[in-house]
Write an enzyme that holds these catalytic residues in place. Sequence first.
Site, PDB file in Angstrom:
ATOM      1  N   LYS A 116       6.025   1.213  -9.059  1.00 53.61           N
ATOM      2  CA  LYS A 116       7.896   1.684  -9.083  1.00 53.61           C
ATOM      3  C   LYS A 116       8.772   0.067  -9.036  1.00 53.61           C
ATOM      4  O   LYS A 116       8.655  -0.333  -8.276  1.00 53.61           O
ATOM      5  CB  LYS A 116       9.034   2.858  -8.361  1.00 53.61           C
ATOM      6  CG  LYS A 116       7.759   2.649  -7.028  1.00 53.61           C
ATOM      7  CD  LYS A 116       9.080   2.023  -6.594  1.00 53.61           C
ATOM      8  CE  LYS A 116       8.920   1.704  -4.632  1.00 53.61           C
ATOM      9  NZ  LYS A 116      10.281   1.125  -3.747  1.00 53.61           N
TER      10      LYS A 116
ATOM     11  N   ASP B 177       8.371   7.454  -0.705  1.00 53.82           N
ATOM     12  CA  ASP B 177       8.221   7.394  -2.207  1.00 53.82           C
ATOM     13  C   ASP B 177       7.340   8.369  -2.862  1.00 53.82           C
ATOM     14  O   ASP B 177       6.861   8.354  -3.648  1.00 53.82           O
ATOM     15  CB  ASP B 177       7.747   5.627  -2.249  1.00 53.82           C
ATOM     16  CG  ASP B 177       8.719   4.802  -2.449  1.00 53.82           C
ATOM     17  OD1 ASP B 177       9.553   5.576  -1.189  1.00 53.82           O
ATOM     18  OD2 ASP B 177       8.192   3.510  -1.782  1.00 53.82           O
TER      19      ASP B 177
HETATM   20  O1  C5P Z   1       8.105   6.250   4.786  1.00 51.47           O
HETATM   21  P1  C5P Z   1       7.847   5.243   4.841  1.00 51.47           P
HETATM   22  O2  C5P Z   1       6.357   4.478   5.001  1.00 51.47           O
HETATM   23  O3  C5P Z   1       8.168   4.816   3.284  1.00 51.47           O
HETATM   24  O4  C5P Z   1       8.548   4.591   6.141  1.00 51.47           O
HETATM   25  C1  C5P Z   1       8.395   3.280   6.488  1.00 51.47           C
HETATM   26  C2  C5P Z   1       9.822   3.401   7.582  1.00 51.47           C
HETATM   27  O5  C5P Z   1      10.319   2.871   7.265  1.00 51.47           O
HETATM   28  C3  C5P Z   1      10.245   4.572   8.261  1.00 51.47           C
HETATM   29  O6  C5P Z   1       9.091   4.849   9.660  1.00 51.47           O
HETATM   30  C4  C5P Z   1      11.506   4.654   8.934  1.00 51.47           C
HETATM   31  O7  C5P Z   1      10.648   3.399  10.108  1.00 51.47           O
HETATM   32  C5  C5P Z   1      12.030   3.431   7.864  1.00 51.47           C
HETATM   33  N1  C5P Z   1      12.175   3.954   6.907  1.00 51.47           N
HETATM   34  C6  C5P Z   1      13.592   4.880   7.007  1.00 51.47           C
HETATM   35  N2  C5P Z   1      14.414   5.639   6.192  1.00 51.47           N
HETATM   36  C7  C5P Z   1      13.547   5.929   4.762  1.00 51.47           C
HETATM   37  C8  C5P Z   1      12.421   5.512   4.605  1.00 51.47           C
HETATM   38  C9  C5P Z   1      11.693   4.338   5.458  1.00 51.47           C
HETATM   39  O8  C5P Z   1      13.769   4.494   7.649  1.00 51.47           O
HETATM   40  N3  C5P Z   1      14.672   6.497   3.888  1.00 51.47           N
END
Ligand code: C5P
Length: 297
Positions: free
Chosen positions: A12, A142
């Site tokens: 994406k 995502d």
């Molecule tokens: O969910 P994902 O693996 O994409 O997120 C990795 C890290 O990024 C999360 O542990 C968090 O610290 C941060 N994050 C966030 N807000 C989001 C997505 C991710 O703070 N909407």
Amino acid sequence: MRSLHHCPAPAKLNLFLHVVGRRADGYHLLQSVFQLIDRSDTLHFDLRDDERIVRTNEVPGVPEEQDLIVRALRLLQAQYRRRHGRLPPGIEVTVEKILPMGGGLGGGSSDAATALMAANHLWQAGLTQQELMDVGLPLGADIPFFLFGQAAFVEGVGEALQPVPGPDCWYVVVEPGVSVPTPAIFSAPDLTRDTRPVTIADFSSSLAVSGRQLSFGKNDLQDVAERLFPPVAEAVAWLGSYGEARMTGSGACVFCAFSGERDADQVLAQVPGKWKAWKAQSLGSHPMKSLLQINEL
Ligand code: C5P
């Protein structure tokens, strides 16, 4: 059916990405348009005679308990047991990986989403798209988008999705050769966290008026990523001389949009040899939809 081979897990791009707030648990509230593109990892699934979930080619440095594909399939397996009172057969997964880790292309989340779709089909588990999204969300913000399977205006931490018309265009994507850890970007003290909320209509009318993919908004994570990872700033500066260049997700990849393939080819031919770069086309819908012949993933 005992196997599903050549299952695509597309990347994406975030056409814009705004941070509009923060939840009590520290997660950030976002607004973004996610666009699927035709550059994909490829996954193969084979049912096993036992109940184990196994990845044949593990990622170096990622133990099996942390592997998103394995974790997603184990969660779906547990869900199946709650519904049917028994475990479904195990699955062996093989991944042909071309999407970079820490690239902002959603590769890891897309792999997990494709695994959920494939297993739901192989096991005839019968989960709806929304139920698969609920399984995937705790593993990665995502993942619901990839299960949704079409260009979307995304809000919340990634769980609130509305379809937007998928812009039909070409992209040149540059990989600056660094892997950006998402938490490092979100935890930066100087990150902008209070961008004024926009509406889906604001995005759609901007696209209709300008016809340009990247004329709307910005990526709020980009300034921090450019500061912490100078190769990202270098790629933005280089690609920016050919058009509007923007980082996707929390980086590292940087992209530019073109209405025609020839324009994309011309820019691609100029990319300095130190960077990996490629062109991609926007995808109207997730290729697993046609592969599994379903209207709703
Ligand atoms: O969910 P994902 O693996 O994409 O997120 C990795 C890290 O990024 C999360 O542990 C968090 O610290 C941060 N994050 C966030 N807000 C989001 C997505 C991710 O703070 N909407």
